[in-house]
Write an enzyme that holds these catalytic residues in place. Structure first.
Site, short mmCIF file in Angstrom:
data_model
loop_
_atom_site.label_atom_id
_atom_site.label_comp_id
_atom_site.label_asym_id
_atom_site.label_seq_id
_atom_site.Cartn_x
_atom_site.Cartn_y
_atom_site.Cartn_z
N GLU A 1 75.32 38.19 22.81
CA GLU A 1 75.16 39.35 23.70
C GLU A 1 75.55 39.03 25.14
OE1 GLU A 1 74.31 42.56 23.47
OE2 GLU A 1 73.94 42.66 21.32
N GLY B 1 71.77 41.02 27.25
CA GLY B 1 71.16 40.82 25.94
C GLY B 1 71.15 42.11 25.17
N GLU C 1 78.84 47.10 34.00
CA GLU C 1 79.02 46.16 35.10
C GLU C 1 78.17 44.92 34.87
OE1 GLU C 1 78.77 46.01 39.99
OE2 GLU C 1 78.31 47.88 38.95
N GLU D 1 78.58 40.98 27.14
CA GLU D 1 78.28 41.81 28.31
C GLU D 1 78.74 41.22 29.64
OE1 GLU D 1 74.44 44.18 26.47
OE2 GLU D 1 74.07 42.63 27.98
#
Length: 141
Positions: free
Chosen positions: A50, A34, A103, A54
């Protein structure tokens, strides 16, 4: 100068594992996927964007878990975090390239206590498990 930052974060738990990100730049802490909500963007749209940026996953927002309010005194920033339960509906797990994280991984919820993690992650898990009626997790004066 004081500022307010609004963020939207996803709590995605599946079969005893939670979807997490690890920050880039040598910060070893794990956190919820997020981040900041763009100007004019609804937090639901922000968390969907988000999480995809990610982790590579497309998600559907389930329920609003709550709101965390925290002041970073070192930067005079008031962080307001909107936390949602999210469910993966597509995509493939991948790491973000050129962003604030390096990651993405599914991690056993049991293993979290042995890993460095953010207060945001702890708040998200607490809200997920407790589901308070007022959606409040951490209040600050």
């Amino acid at each position: 100068m004081q500022s307010v930052r609004v963020g939207a974060y996803g709590v995605c738990i599946d079969e005893g594992r939670i979807l997490l990100i690890r920050f880039a730049g040598g910060d070893p802490r794990w956190s919820l996927p997020g981040g900041g909500v763009d100007f004019g963007e609804h937090p639901v749209d922000g968390v969907v964007r988000e999480v995809e940026e990610e982790t590579g996953y497309a998600v559907r927002v389930g329920s609003l878990l709550g709101v965390r309010s925290h002041v970073w005194s070192s930067t005079a920033t008031h962080q307001v975090s909107v936390l949602y339960e999210v469910h993966v509906v597509g995509g493939e797990l991948r790491h973000e390239v050129g962003g604030s994280t390096e990651e993405a991984a599914w991690i056993s919820v049991e293993a979290l206590e042995t890993l460095p993690h953010t207060d945001e992650l702890r708040a998200g898990l607490d809200l997920f498990h407790q589901r308070p009626a007022d959606g409040c997790c951490v209040k600050q004066p």
